[in-house]
Write an enzyme that holds these catalytic residues in place. Structure first.
Site, PDB file in Angstrom:
ATOM      1  N   ASN A   1       0.800  -1.231   0.000  1.00  0.00           N
ATOM      2  CA  ASN A   1       0.000   0.000   0.000  1.00  0.00           C
ATOM      3  C   ASN A   1       0.828   1.274   0.000  1.00  0.00           C
ATOM      4  OD1 ASN A   1      -2.163  -1.647  -0.176  1.00  0.00           O
ATOM      5  ND2 ASN A   1      -2.834  -1.405   1.945  1.00  0.00           N
TER       6      ASN A   1
ATOM      7  N   ARG B   1     -17.318   0.677  -1.205  1.00  0.00           N
ATOM      8  CA  ARG B   1     -16.061   1.386  -1.471  1.00  0.00           C
ATOM      9  C   ARG B   1     -16.202   2.435  -2.573  1.00  0.00           C
ATOM     10  NH1 ARG B   1     -11.159  -2.665  -1.085  1.00  0.00           N
ATOM     11  NH2 ARG B   1     -10.081  -0.729  -0.554  1.00  0.00           N
TER      12      ARG B   1
HETATM   13  C1  EPZ Z   1      -6.850   1.655   1.599  1.00  0.00           C
HETATM   14  O1  EPZ Z   1      -8.008   1.415   0.840  1.00  0.00           O
HETATM   15  C2  EPZ Z   1      -6.059   0.356   1.551  1.00  0.00           C
HETATM   16  N1  EPZ Z   1      -5.704   0.068   0.170  1.00  0.00           N
HETATM   17  C3  EPZ Z   1      -6.913  -0.774   2.140  1.00  0.00           C
HETATM   18  O2  EPZ Z   1      -6.127  -1.944   2.139  1.00  0.00           O
HETATM   19  C4  EPZ Z   1      -7.273  -0.422   3.575  1.00  0.00           C
HETATM   20  O3  EPZ Z   1      -8.104  -1.417   4.103  1.00  0.00           O
HETATM   21  C5  EPZ Z   1      -8.000   0.938   3.599  1.00  0.00           C
HETATM   22  O4  EPZ Z   1      -7.182   1.945   2.959  1.00  0.00           O
HETATM   23  C6  EPZ Z   1      -8.305   1.400   5.013  1.00  0.00           C
HETATM   24  O5  EPZ Z   1      -7.117   1.490   5.737  1.00  0.00           O
HETATM   25  C7  EPZ Z   1      -4.658   0.731  -0.385  1.00  0.00           C
HETATM   26  O6  EPZ Z   1      -4.024   1.572   0.233  1.00  0.00           O
HETATM   27  C8  EPZ Z   1      -4.315   0.381  -1.803  1.00  0.00           C
HETATM   28  P1  EPZ Z   1     -10.402   4.192   2.241  1.00  0.00           P
HETATM   29  P2  EPZ Z   1      -8.947   2.670   0.416  1.00  0.00           P
HETATM   30  O7  EPZ Z   1     -10.646   5.097   1.079  1.00  0.00           O
HETATM   31  O8  EPZ Z   1      -8.130   3.896   0.270  1.00  0.00           O
HETATM   32  C9  EPZ Z   1     -14.979   5.202   2.491  1.00  0.00           C
HETATM   33  C10 EPZ Z   1      -5.620  -4.161   1.728  1.00  0.00           C
HETATM   34  O9  EPZ Z   1      -6.045  -5.170   2.259  1.00  0.00           O
HETATM   35  N2  EPZ Z   1     -14.768   6.030   1.288  1.00  0.00           N
HETATM   36  O10 EPZ Z   1      -9.461   4.641   3.317  1.00  0.00           O
HETATM   37  O11 EPZ Z   1      -9.795   2.223  -0.728  1.00  0.00           O
HETATM   38  C11 EPZ Z   1     -14.814   3.716   2.216  1.00  0.00           C
HETATM   39  O12 EPZ Z   1     -16.022   3.174   1.732  1.00  0.00           O
HETATM   40  C12 EPZ Z   1      -6.559  -3.051   1.351  1.00  0.00           C
HETATM   41  O13 EPZ Z   1      -4.419  -3.933   1.471  1.00  0.00           O
HETATM   42  C13 EPZ Z   1     -15.813   6.813   0.816  1.00  0.00           C
HETATM   43  O14 EPZ Z   1     -16.915   6.818   1.368  1.00  0.00           O
HETATM   44  O15 EPZ Z   1      -9.864   2.811   1.694  1.00  0.00           O
HETATM   45  C14 EPZ Z   1     -14.436   3.156   3.564  1.00  0.00           C
HETATM   46  O16 EPZ Z   1     -15.616   2.930   4.319  1.00  0.00           O
HETATM   47  C15 EPZ Z   1      -8.001  -3.450   1.595  1.00  0.00           C
HETATM   48  N3  EPZ Z   1     -15.620   7.579  -0.292  1.00  0.00           N
HETATM   49  C16 EPZ Z   1     -13.655   4.297   4.212  1.00  0.00           C
HETATM   50  O17 EPZ Z   1     -13.938   5.472   3.435  1.00  0.00           O
HETATM   51  C17 EPZ Z   1     -14.410   7.626  -0.942  1.00  0.00           C
HETATM   52  O18 EPZ Z   1     -14.274   8.369  -1.937  1.00  0.00           O
HETATM   53  C18 EPZ Z   1     -12.141   4.082   4.177  1.00  0.00           C
HETATM   54  O19 EPZ Z   1     -11.790   3.755   2.847  1.00  0.00           O
HETATM   55  C19 EPZ Z   1     -13.356   6.824  -0.429  1.00  0.00           C
HETATM   56  C20 EPZ Z   1     -13.553   6.047   0.690  1.00  0.00           C
END
Ligand code: EPZ
Length: 419
Positions: free
Chosen positions: A23, A122
């Site tokens: 990540n 997501r």
């Molecule tokens: C990153 O995903 C990681 N992936 C994920 O790791 C990790 O679980 C996650 O962050 C949380 O720490 C990478 O870095 C490539 P978020 P990301 O945007 O960025 C909501 C693994 O196993 N949200 O922080 O996609 C979303 O639905 C993966 O390595 C919105 O609502 O996660 C979630 O509930 C899995 N709108 C929360 O925010 C948006 O535009 C956190 O998601 C974006 C996100």
């Protein structure tokens, strides 16, 4: 399709190296699109997701030289395609990370909407709204995000909820924007900080990475540089749990305990002995029975959601009752029904898992559903009596480099079978 067969009951012993962080690698690869000069990245993990991102860069026109030992060199001087196609994006939603850099440097991007995945819907609305605030014209049609901008301009953007890749995407876009961008309620993950360090090496002007407020003063262009990817904290903690549930004694090298304060605290609460040695070495042993630990996942520096499945396995084998609450994703307990097939006593009520420790698990065929869930099934198999056969292991390969080889080196009875 490959399967992994684990025969449990072996206490893990020995030393293994931790790979570079998936990540941190994915945003760093996307960030190379911000310059036409050569960039060298080292300590890149050999993972399916990294291969996918390199494939995507290749489609944009990147010239990529991979040196097994030394890492990857990327030349984006000839980038002439700004489309991230559905067939790639659907296999790896982090492809969205090319959107900010492409719009910032080339004024356009056409990115397939990632769609949902096993752990939740997501959405990427925060990525889109942030770019709109920076002046991009964005339309959504036929499943694609179409973004255009003469030149992005700085803006004040409040991110709610905290989003890791949203913070990264907008930080990269802001690096070449005209004026100052302030990201409020930004993600504080170490991978965000590592990206900011990399961007600043390229000539960006970013302050506050690692805090909730990141300030980016845009510059005209960014230059080539070299950067070493930080160790993978989730892989590190996953192996710590492996030592715990097998009552083993292992040493992890090439890693960094600094970003693992919350997981280390929880593991110590459970009775795991963790010695942080110098030069990136951590020794982990678990001589005594495990004690149950309660936890709630939340954005960094809180307990990482990517370790929730692993801790469910530890608590399933602890002496007592514990409660694990998942607050980041709406559907991240898919692994529970698989763990129950191995004899775990876990009762899910909404986003809360109530775990009643059992004195042993029994091996059985199980199915991986997402990356971290599949790792928890391997951990359970390491502790269970008898054989556990895990199908759909392509999930594991997305985020763990040669997991069965590393575990074999620690004395685990684990094999991969194809077909
Ligand atoms: C990153 O995903 C990681 N992936 C994920 O790791 C990790 O679980 C996650 O962050 C949380 O720490 C990478 O870095 C490539 P978020 P990301 O945007 O960025 C909501 C693994 O196993 N949200 O922080 O996609 C979303 O639905 C993966 O390595 C919105 O609502 O996660 C979630 O509930 C899995 N709108 C929360 O925010 C948006 O535009 C956190 O998601 C974006 C996100």
């Amino acid at each position: 399709m490959d399967k992994i067969i684990v025969r449990g009951g072996h206490a893990l012993r020995g030393t293994i190296p931790i790979s570079g962080a998936k990540n941190a690698t994915l945003p760093a690869l996307a960030a190379t699109l911000l310059t036409g000069e050569r960039v060298h990245l080292s300590n890149i993990p050999h993972l399916k997701d990294v291969t996918t991102m390199l494939e995507l860069l290749g489609q944009h026109g990147s010239a990529i030289t991979i040196d097994e030992k030394l890492g990857v060199e990327i030349d984006n001087s000839q980038v002439n395609n700004f489309r991230a196609p559905y067939d790639l994006v659907r296999t790896m939603r982090a492809s969205i990370l090319v959107m900010g850099p492409l719009v910032a440097r080339h004024g356009q991007a056409e990115i397939s909407l990632p769609g949902g995945c096993a752990i939740g819907s997501r959405p990427v609305n925060l990525h889109i709204e942030g770019l709109r605030k920076m002046g991009a014209q964005i339309s959504l049609d036929e499943g694609y995000i179409r973004a255009k901008a003469k030149r992005l301009r700085g803006a004040r953007i409040y991110l709610n909820p905290v989003t890791v890749t949203g913070t990264e995407n907008l930080m990269m876009a802001a690096a070449l924007a005209d004026g100052r961008t302030v990201l409020e309620n930004a993600a504080r993950e170490p991978e965000v900080t590592d990206l900011a360090i990399f961007l600043n090496k390229m000539g960006a002007r970013i302050q506050g990475a690692g805090t909730s407020t990141i300030i980016i003063d845009g510059v005209e262009e960014l230059r080539g540089t070299q950067h070493r990817i930080i160790p993978d904290r989730i892989e590190t903690a996953t192996f710590m749990v492996a030592a715990a549930v097998t009552h083993g004694d292992i040493t992890l090298t090439d890693t960094d305990a600094e970003s693992l304060e919350s997981p280390i605290q929880k593991l110590r609460e459970s009775g795991v002995v963790i010695e942080i040695q110098d030069a990136g070495r951590i020794r982990v042993s678990a001589p005594d029975p495990l004690l149950p630990v309660n936890l709630e996942t939340c954005p960094y520096p809180g307990f990482p959601t990517d370790l929730q499945a692993q801790m469910l396995v530890l608590d399933s084998l602890a002496q007592g009752v514990s409660v694990i609450t998942e607050t980041v994703f709406e559907n991240r307990f898919m692994h529970v029904s698989e763990l129950q097939r191995l004899g775990a006593d876990i009762r899910v009520h909404g986003n809360v898992a109530e775990v009643h420790g059992v004195d042993h698990l029994l091996g059985a065929p199980v199915m991986a559903t997402d990356l971290r869930a599949s790792a928890s099934l391997v951990l359970a198999g390491l502790a269970a009596e008898g054989a556990t056969t895990i199908s759909r292991v392509y999930h594991i390969d997305r985020g763990y480099e040669r997991i069965e080889e590393k575990l074999q080196a620690l004395g685990a009875d684990i094999q991969r079978t194809s077909g």
